[in-house]
Write a protein that holds these residues in place. Structure first.
Motif, PDB file in Angstrom:
ATOM      1  N   ASP A 198       0.815  -1.214   0.000  1.00  0.00           N
ATOM      2  CA  ASP A 198       0.000   0.000   0.000  1.00  0.00           C
ATOM      3  C   ASP A 198       0.852   1.269   0.000  1.00  0.00           C
ATOM      4  O   ASP A 198       0.490   2.272  -0.630  1.00  0.00           O
ATOM      5  N   TYR A 199       2.000   1.227   0.698  1.00  0.00           N
ATOM      6  CA  TYR A 199       2.784   2.452   0.838  1.00  0.00           C
ATOM      7  C   TYR A 199       3.415   2.888  -0.492  1.00  0.00           C
ATOM      8  O   TYR A 199       3.836   4.045  -0.638  1.00  0.00           O
ATOM      9  N   PHE A 200       3.475   2.000  -1.501  1.00  0.00           N
ATOM     10  CA  PHE A 200       4.029   2.373  -2.796  1.00  0.00           C
ATOM     11  C   PHE A 200       3.190   3.465  -3.473  1.00  0.00           C
ATOM     12  O   PHE A 200       3.685   4.175  -4.349  1.00  0.00           O
ATOM     13  N   PHE A 201       1.926   3.589  -3.084  1.00  0.00           N
ATOM     14  CA  PHE A 201       1.040   4.546  -3.740  1.00  0.00           C
ATOM     15  C   PHE A 201       1.125   5.944  -3.120  1.00  0.00           C
ATOM     16  O   PHE A 201       0.482   6.869  -3.605  1.00  0.00           O
ATOM     17  N   THR A 202       1.898   6.085  -2.044  1.00  0.00           N
ATOM     18  CA  THR A 202       2.161   7.395  -1.446  1.00  0.00           C
ATOM     19  C   THR A 202       3.557   7.828  -1.871  1.00  0.00           C
ATOM     20  O   THR A 202       4.543   7.176  -1.530  1.00  0.00           O
ATOM     21  N   GLN A 203       3.646   8.904  -2.631  1.00  0.00           N
ATOM     22  CA  GLN A 203       4.917   9.307  -3.204  1.00  0.00           C
ATOM     23  C   GLN A 203       5.167  10.798  -2.997  1.00  0.00           C
ATOM     24  O   GLN A 203       4.257  11.549  -2.645  1.00  0.00           O
ATOM     25  N   SER A 204       6.425  11.178  -3.173  1.00  0.00           N
ATOM     26  CA  SER A 204       6.771  12.597  -3.073  1.00  0.00           C
ATOM     27  C   SER A 204       7.708  12.962  -4.214  1.00  0.00           C
ATOM     28  O   SER A 204       8.418  12.117  -4.749  1.00  0.00           O
ATOM     29  N   ALA A 205       7.683  14.237  -4.569  1.00  0.00           N
ATOM     30  CA  ALA A 205       8.468  14.722  -5.705  1.00  0.00           C
ATOM     31  C   ALA A 205       9.039  16.094  -5.376  1.00  0.00           C
ATOM     32  O   ALA A 205       8.606  16.765  -4.437  1.00  0.00           O
ATOM     33  N   VAL A 206      10.015  16.484  -6.179  1.00  0.00           N
ATOM     34  CA  VAL A 206      10.642  17.802  -6.036  1.00  0.00           C
ATOM     35  C   VAL A 206      10.457  18.578  -7.335  1.00  0.00           C
ATOM     36  O   VAL A 206      10.616  18.029  -8.430  1.00  0.00           O
ATOM     37  N   LEU A 207      10.122  19.839  -7.191  1.00  0.00           N
ATOM     38  CA  LEU A 207      10.067  20.763  -8.316  1.00  0.00           C
ATOM     39  C   LEU A 207      11.298  21.673  -8.183  1.00  0.00           C
ATOM     40  O   LEU A 207      11.266  22.686  -7.478  1.00  0.00           O
ATOM     41  N   PRO A 208      12.413  21.297  -8.822  1.00  0.00           N
ATOM     42  CA  PRO A 208      13.657  22.061  -8.645  1.00  0.00           C
ATOM     43  C   PRO A 208      13.603  23.369  -9.432  1.00  0.00           C
ATOM     44  O   PRO A 208      13.210  23.382 -10.597  1.00  0.00           O
ATOM     45  N   TYR A 209      14.033  24.460  -8.798  1.00  0.00           N
ATOM     46  CA  TYR A 209      14.029  25.739  -9.509  1.00  0.00           C
ATOM     47  C   TYR A 209      15.226  26.580  -9.098  1.00  0.00           C
ATOM     48  O   TYR A 209      15.879  26.344  -8.073  1.00  0.00           O
ATOM     49  N   ARG A 210      15.534  27.563  -9.920  1.00  0.00           N
ATOM     50  CA  ARG A 210      16.568  28.553  -9.620  1.00  0.00           C
ATOM     51  C   ARG A 210      16.187  29.842 -10.324  1.00  0.00           C
ATOM     52  O   ARG A 210      15.317  29.847 -11.216  1.00  0.00           O
ATOM     53  N   ARG A 211      16.842  30.923  -9.934  1.00  0.00           N
ATOM     54  CA  ARG A 211      16.617  32.210 -10.587  1.00  0.00           C
ATOM     55  C   ARG A 211      17.933  32.717 -11.138  1.00  0.00           C
ATOM     56  O   ARG A 211      18.912  32.833 -10.394  1.00  0.00           O
ATOM     57  N   THR A 256      11.841   8.369 -22.485  1.00  0.00           N
ATOM     58  CA  THR A 256      10.747   8.616 -23.440  1.00  0.00           C
ATOM     59  C   THR A 256       9.979   9.895 -23.174  1.00  0.00           C
ATOM     60  O   THR A 256       9.185  10.324 -24.008  1.00  0.00           O
ATOM     61  N   ARG A 257      10.171  10.516 -21.997  1.00  0.00           N
ATOM     62  CA  ARG A 257       9.457  11.748 -21.685  1.00  0.00           C
ATOM     63  C   ARG A 257      10.215  12.510 -20.615  1.00  0.00           C
ATOM     64  O   ARG A 257      11.236  12.039 -20.105  1.00  0.00           O
ATOM     65  N   TRP A 258       9.695  13.702 -20.273  1.00  0.00           N
ATOM     66  CA  TRP A 258      10.338  14.557 -19.286  1.00  0.00           C
ATOM     67  C   TRP A 258       9.510  14.567 -18.002  1.00  0.00           C
ATOM     68  O   TRP A 258       8.287  14.676 -18.043  1.00  0.00           O
ATOM     69  N   VAL A 259      10.205  14.457 -16.873  1.00  0.00           N
ATOM     70  CA  VAL A 259       9.552  14.340 -15.571  1.00  0.00           C
ATOM     71  C   VAL A 259      10.305  15.194 -14.556  1.00  0.00           C
ATOM     72  O   VAL A 259      11.296  15.857 -14.887  1.00  0.00           O
ATOM     73  N   ILE A 260       9.839  15.165 -13.311  1.00  0.00           N
ATOM     74  CA  ILE A 260      10.580  15.766 -12.204  1.00  0.00           C
ATOM     75  C   ILE A 260      10.991  14.641 -11.253  1.00  0.00           C
ATOM     76  O   ILE A 260      10.430  13.543 -11.305  1.00  0.00           O
ATOM     77  N   PRO A 261      11.987  14.857 -10.380  1.00  0.00           N
ATOM     78  CA  PRO A 261      12.419  13.803  -9.444  1.00  0.00           C
ATOM     79  C   PRO A 261      11.259  13.358  -8.566  1.00  0.00           C
ATOM     80  O   PRO A 261      10.608  14.183  -7.921  1.00  0.00           O
ATOM     81  N   LYS A 262      11.014  12.056  -8.523  1.00  0.00           N
ATOM     82  CA  LYS A 262       9.841  11.532  -7.825  1.00  0.00           C
ATOM     83  C   LYS A 262      10.092  10.088  -7.421  1.00  0.00           C
ATOM     84  O   LYS A 262      10.777   9.338  -8.121  1.00  0.00           O
ATOM     85  N   GLY A 263       9.513   9.678  -6.294  1.00  0.00           N
ATOM     86  CA  GLY A 263       9.638   8.283  -5.894  1.00  0.00           C
ATOM     87  C   GLY A 263       8.714   7.924  -4.759  1.00  0.00           C
ATOM     88  O   GLY A 263       8.035   8.781  -4.173  1.00  0.00           O
ATOM     89  N   VAL A 264       8.687   6.636  -4.455  1.00  0.00           N
ATOM     90  CA  VAL A 264       7.882   6.122  -3.350  1.00  0.00           C
ATOM     91  C   VAL A 264       8.384   6.697  -2.031  1.00  0.00           C
ATOM     92  O   VAL A 264       9.598   6.765  -1.789  1.00  0.00           O
ATOM     93  N   LYS A 265       7.477   7.134  -1.185  1.00  0.00           N
ATOM     94  CA  LYS A 265       7.855   7.595   0.153  1.00  0.00           C
ATOM     95  C   LYS A 265       8.321   6.398   0.968  1.00  0.00           C
ATOM     96  O   LYS A 265       7.576   5.441   1.166  1.00  0.00           O
ATOM     97  N   GLU A 266       9.549   6.441   1.410  1.00  0.00           N
ATOM     98  CA  GLU A 266      10.070   5.351   2.217  1.00  0.00           C
ATOM     99  C   GLU A 266       9.447   5.399   3.612  1.00  0.00           C
ATOM    100  O   GLU A 266       9.294   6.486   4.195  1.00  0.00           O
TER     101      GLU A 266
END
Length: 320
Positions: A185-198, A214-224
């Motif tokens: 069940d815990y695999f379905f709870t995930q977190s990601a980062v939206l990296p930015y700079r100015r 095959t596509r563009w994404v942001i860093p993301k994974g299963v919440k440990e």
């Protein structure tokens, strides 16, 4: 006589900040994942060893356990050998001489400088040293081929076929992200980062190539389970994008996507990036990463809800 294969695996990246003495120094998470990826690569290449020899130091034990799990080799088949800890070439050769005579493919897990010296000793010809000066960095695997018996290893008796680093191995070989059997069940709870700079007042967003490119994404994974959503997001940023920075305390929003027969719920944390780690310290350096103007980054990601979060971040940062 049938040819023999020697796999030389250096332990994964270890944690120098624990205060433990050298022998008991553990792996960092990146070291465990790198070791696991190499085990998965060995299995994919049909190079699973008949025998495994490992140093008894904690970081070598953890490396061996992670690699063997990915290869499908039970730890009961591992020969834990104290001689392999900080071993010179002579001790490494002595340990190999004690391998079962029937073993045609052997993997040894240990430490530098001994492992690099062993490769240099066995290889016929001169080894080309990479620009970073490391023949065998942490979690890297050397493959040597030879004909001689394990008890008769002489200088120049082998050919160095390849040296593979974990950053060269595609992420989709890692077993953690493609579970076998029912998905926890815990695999379905995930977190990601939206990296930015100015840069000169202009907001830029980082996107990275997906695992299959095959596509563009942001860093993301299963919440440990042992980490908070925020800490898990920071971990993904370092491993998948090779960046560190200041994470917001709370997510800027969430989005959902379908996988494993269910719906994954992703919390997205903005990160103002302050550092990009060197290539040899970036766990997934085989990926491409790009800094883009916010509007361009928005157009390159698939999830509609994530596009809205990029717009929300652009408005927020623009007010600072």
């Amino acid at each position: 006589m049938k040819g023999k294969t020697l796999l030389v695996l250096r332990h994964g990246k270890s944690d120098w900040g624990t205060g433990h003495e050298d022998f008991h120094r553990p792996l960092v998470e990146r070291g465990r994942l790198g070791s696991q990826k190499m085990g998965a690569w060995i299995k994919r290449q049909k190079l699973v060893p008949d025998a495994v020899l490992s140093s008894t130091a904690e970081r070598a034990r953890a490396t061996t356990a992670a690699a063997c799990k990915a290869m499908g080799v039970p730890l009961s088949k591992v020969r834990w050998d104290e001689r392999l800890y900080a071993a010179p070439v002579e001790d490494l050769l002595a340990a190999l001489a004690d391998c079962p005579k029937s073993a045609h493919r052997v993997m040894v897990v240990g430490h530098n400088p001994g492992l690099e010296e062993l490769i240099d000793y066995l290889n016929e010809g001169q080894i080309e040293v990479p620009d970073d000066g490391k023949v065998l960095p942490t979690s890297a695997l050397a493959q040597l081929e030879m004909i001689e018996d394990w008890t008769k290893l002489e200088p120049g008796c082998a050919t160095l076929v390849s040296v593979t680093r974990p950053g060269q191995v595609p992420d989709d070989l890692a077993v953690d992200d493609e579970p076998q059997g029912p998905v926890p069940d815990y695999f379905f709870t995930q977190s990601a980062v939206l990296p930015y700079r100015r840069i000169d007042g202009q907001l830029e967003i980082m996107v990275i190539a997906s695992r299959k490119g095959t596509r563009w994404v942001i860093p993301k994974g299963v919440k440990e389970p042992e980490l908070s959503l925020r800490d898990s997001a920071g971990k993904e940023a370092l491993e998948e994008a090779g960046v560190r920075g200041r994470l917001d305390e709370e997510p800027i929003g969430h989005y959902d996507y379908k996988k494993w027969g269910g719906v994954c719920h992703v919390a997205v944390f903005p990160m103002e990036v302050s550092e990009s780690v060197p290539e040899d310290e970036w766990e997934e350096s085989h990926r491409e990463r790009r800094w883009l103007e916010a509007g361009k980054a928005r157009s390159m990601v698939d999830e509609r809800a994530l596009r809205k979060l990029i717009d929300k971040l652009a408005k927020r940062v623009g007010k600072r």
